[in-house]
Write a protein that holds these residues in place. Sequence first.
Motif, PDB file in Angstrom:
ATOM      1  N   LEU A  14       0.835  -1.196   0.000  1.00  0.00           N
ATOM      2  CA  LEU A  14       0.000   0.000   0.000  1.00  0.00           C
ATOM      3  C   LEU A  14       0.873   1.251   0.000  1.00  0.00           C
ATOM      4  N   VAL A  15       1.900   1.273   0.857  1.00  0.00           N
ATOM      5  CA  VAL A  15       2.803   2.426   0.931  1.00  0.00           C
ATOM      6  C   VAL A  15       3.481   2.660  -0.418  1.00  0.00           C
ATOM      7  N   LEU A  16       4.014   1.605  -1.017  1.00  0.00           N
ATOM      8  CA  LEU A  16       4.722   1.743  -2.292  1.00  0.00           C
ATOM      9  C   LEU A  16       3.796   2.216  -3.408  1.00  0.00           C
ATOM     10  N   ALA A  17       2.555   1.728  -3.411  1.00  0.00           N
ATOM     11  CA  ALA A  17       1.588   2.157  -4.427  1.00  0.00           C
ATOM     12  C   ALA A  17       1.270   3.644  -4.278  1.00  0.00           C
ATOM     13  N   ARG A  18       1.093   4.086  -3.044  1.00  0.00           N
ATOM     14  CA  ARG A  18       0.808   5.505  -2.802  1.00  0.00           C
ATOM     15  C   ARG A  18       1.994   6.382  -3.203  1.00  0.00           C
ATOM     16  N   LEU A  19       3.210   5.906  -2.907  1.00  0.00           N
ATOM     17  CA  LEU A  19       4.404   6.671  -3.268  1.00  0.00           C
ATOM     18  C   LEU A  19       4.502   6.816  -4.786  1.00  0.00           C
ATOM     19  N   GLU A  20       4.208   5.737  -5.491  1.00  0.00           N
ATOM     20  CA  GLU A  20       4.248   5.783  -6.954  1.00  0.00           C
ATOM     21  C   GLU A  20       3.187   6.741  -7.494  1.00  0.00           C
ATOM     22  N   ASP A  21       1.976   6.678  -6.919  1.00  0.00           N
ATOM     23  CA  ASP A  21       0.897   7.579  -7.342  1.00  0.00           C
ATOM     24  C   ASP A  21       1.279   9.046  -7.162  1.00  0.00           C
ATOM     25  N   MET A  22       2.040   9.329  -6.096  1.00  0.00           N
ATOM     26  CA  MET A  22       2.400  10.708  -5.772  1.00  0.00           C
ATOM     27  C   MET A  22       3.723  11.138  -6.413  1.00  0.00           C
ATOM     28  N   LYS A  23       4.282  10.272  -7.242  1.00  0.00           N
ATOM     29  CA  LYS A  23       5.526  10.576  -7.957  1.00  0.00           C
ATOM     30  C   LYS A  23       6.699  10.856  -7.011  1.00  0.00           C
ATOM     31  N   ALA A  24       6.758  10.099  -5.911  1.00  0.00           N
ATOM     32  CA  ALA A  24       7.927  10.166  -5.036  1.00  0.00           C
ATOM     33  C   ALA A  24       9.121   9.626  -5.819  1.00  0.00           C
ATOM     34  N   GLU A  25      10.304  10.091  -5.480  1.00  0.00           N
ATOM     35  CA  GLU A  25      11.487   9.748  -6.262  1.00  0.00           C
ATOM     36  C   GLU A  25      12.475   8.906  -5.463  1.00  0.00           C
ATOM     37  N   GLU A  26      13.236   8.094  -6.185  1.00  0.00           N
ATOM     38  CA  GLU A  26      14.329   7.296  -5.618  1.00  0.00           C
ATOM     39  C   GLU A  26      13.893   6.491  -4.383  1.00  0.00           C
ATOM     40  N   HIS A  52       5.911  19.014  -1.702  1.00  0.00           N
ATOM     41  CA  HIS A  52       5.772  17.663  -2.244  1.00  0.00           C
ATOM     42  C   HIS A  52       5.969  16.623  -1.140  1.00  0.00           C
ATOM     43  N   VAL A  53       6.949  16.825  -0.267  1.00  0.00           N
ATOM     44  CA  VAL A  53       7.173  15.908   0.858  1.00  0.00           C
ATOM     45  C   VAL A  53       5.906  15.804   1.702  1.00  0.00           C
ATOM     46  N   GLY A  54       5.317  16.948   2.036  1.00  0.00           N
ATOM     47  CA  GLY A  54       4.093  16.953   2.843  1.00  0.00           C
ATOM     48  C   GLY A  54       2.937  16.269   2.146  1.00  0.00           C
ATOM     49  N   ALA A  55       2.769  16.530   0.866  1.00  0.00           N
ATOM     50  CA  ALA A  55       1.668  15.929   0.107  1.00  0.00           C
ATOM     51  C   ALA A  55       1.839  14.413   0.013  1.00  0.00           C
ATOM     52  N   ASN A  59      -0.749  11.784   1.796  1.00  0.00           N
ATOM     53  CA  ASN A  59      -1.433  10.818   0.947  1.00  0.00           C
ATOM     54  C   ASN A  59      -1.212   9.393   1.458  1.00  0.00           C
ATOM     55  N   VAL A  60       0.002   9.081   1.837  1.00  0.00           N
ATOM     56  CA  VAL A  60       0.294   7.739   2.368  1.00  0.00           C
ATOM     57  C   VAL A  60      -0.461   7.522   3.676  1.00  0.00           C
ATOM     58  N   ALA A  61      -0.411   8.508   4.577  1.00  0.00           N
ATOM     59  CA  ALA A  61      -1.112   8.380   5.862  1.00  0.00           C
ATOM     60  C   ALA A  61      -2.614   8.194   5.651  1.00  0.00           C
ATOM     61  N   VAL A  74       2.954   9.749  12.994  1.00  0.00           N
ATOM     62  CA  VAL A  74       3.501  10.630  11.964  1.00  0.00           C
ATOM     63  C   VAL A  74       4.247  11.771  12.650  1.00  0.00           C
ATOM     64  N   GLU A  75       5.461  12.055  12.175  1.00  0.00           N
ATOM     65  CA  GLU A  75       6.250  13.166  12.694  1.00  0.00           C
ATOM     66  C   GLU A  75       6.830  13.968  11.538  1.00  0.00           C
ATOM     67  N   GLY A  76       6.962  15.274  11.732  1.00  0.00           N
ATOM     68  CA  GLY A  76       7.657  16.112  10.781  1.00  0.00           C
ATOM     69  C   GLY A  76       6.797  16.863   9.784  1.00  0.00           C
ATOM     70  N   LEU A  77       5.484  16.788   9.907  1.00  0.00           N
ATOM     71  CA  LEU A  77       4.619  17.450   8.925  1.00  0.00           C
ATOM     72  C   LEU A  77       4.640  18.976   9.044  1.00  0.00           C
ATOM     73  N   THR A  78       5.115  19.514  10.154  1.00  0.00           N
ATOM     74  CA  THR A  78       5.131  20.973  10.290  1.00  0.00           C
ATOM     75  C   THR A  78       6.163  21.608   9.362  1.00  0.00           C
ATOM     76  N   ASN A  79       7.365  21.014   9.246  1.00  0.00           N
ATOM     77  CA  ASN A  79       8.411  21.586   8.388  1.00  0.00           C
ATOM     78  C   ASN A  79       8.500  20.907   7.024  1.00  0.00           C
ATOM     79  N   CYS A  80       8.187  19.612   6.973  1.00  0.00           N
ATOM     80  CA  CYS A  80       8.225  18.816   5.745  1.00  0.00           C
ATOM     81  C   CYS A  80       9.612  18.731   5.102  1.00  0.00           C
ATOM     82  N   ASP A  81      10.658  18.794   5.930  1.00  0.00           N
ATOM     83  CA  ASP A  81      12.012  18.490   5.454  1.00  0.00           C
ATOM     84  C   ASP A  81      12.198  16.980   5.445  1.00  0.00           C
ATOM     85  N   TRP A  82      11.660  16.356   6.493  1.00  0.00           N
ATOM     86  CA  TRP A  82      11.780  14.915   6.706  1.00  0.00           C
ATOM     87  C   TRP A  82      10.527  14.490   7.456  1.00  0.00           C
ATOM     88  N   VAL A  83       9.693  13.711   6.831  1.00  0.00           N
ATOM     89  CA  VAL A  83       8.482  13.218   7.492  1.00  0.00           C
ATOM     90  C   VAL A  83       8.632  11.725   7.709  1.00  0.00           C
TER      91      VAL A  83
END
Length: 124
Positions: A14-26, A52-55, A59-61, A74-83
């Motif tokens: 499920l996580v991998l499918a959502r990442l692909e849908d959202m065009k996450a990279e690498e 993009h990190v936040g979105a 989406n995954v959550a 979930v941690e890190g959504l306030t800055n979205c450098d690293w979630v």
Amino acid sequence: MAVVRDSATETLSLVLARLEDMKAEETVTIDLRGKSAFSDYMVVTTGRSNRHVGAVAENVAKGLKEAGQKKLHVEGLTNCDWVLIDTGEVILHVFRPEVREFYNLERLWTQSPSDEPRIDLKAV
């Protein structure tokens, strides 16, 4: 005969499918079974910007909650450098590119002990 479900593998899919849908990279999946007591899989991926990190993370959550995942941290959504999203079985790290490069989590989990440089200390 009962079918045995592997919830960690289902969650990972499920996580991998959502990442692909959202065009996450690498996206990299690290199998932690037998290496760690706290999780079965770690997924590391990159978003192009803070937005993009936040979105991607949101989406995954959302997908995990819709699938009935009750234990979700979930941690890190306030800055979205690293979630970080932790389901217990799968840990997802969504980074901005330069933050991912700085922490280099993949190296920590994929480097075998024999790959590490050895330092021999001698008593004087």
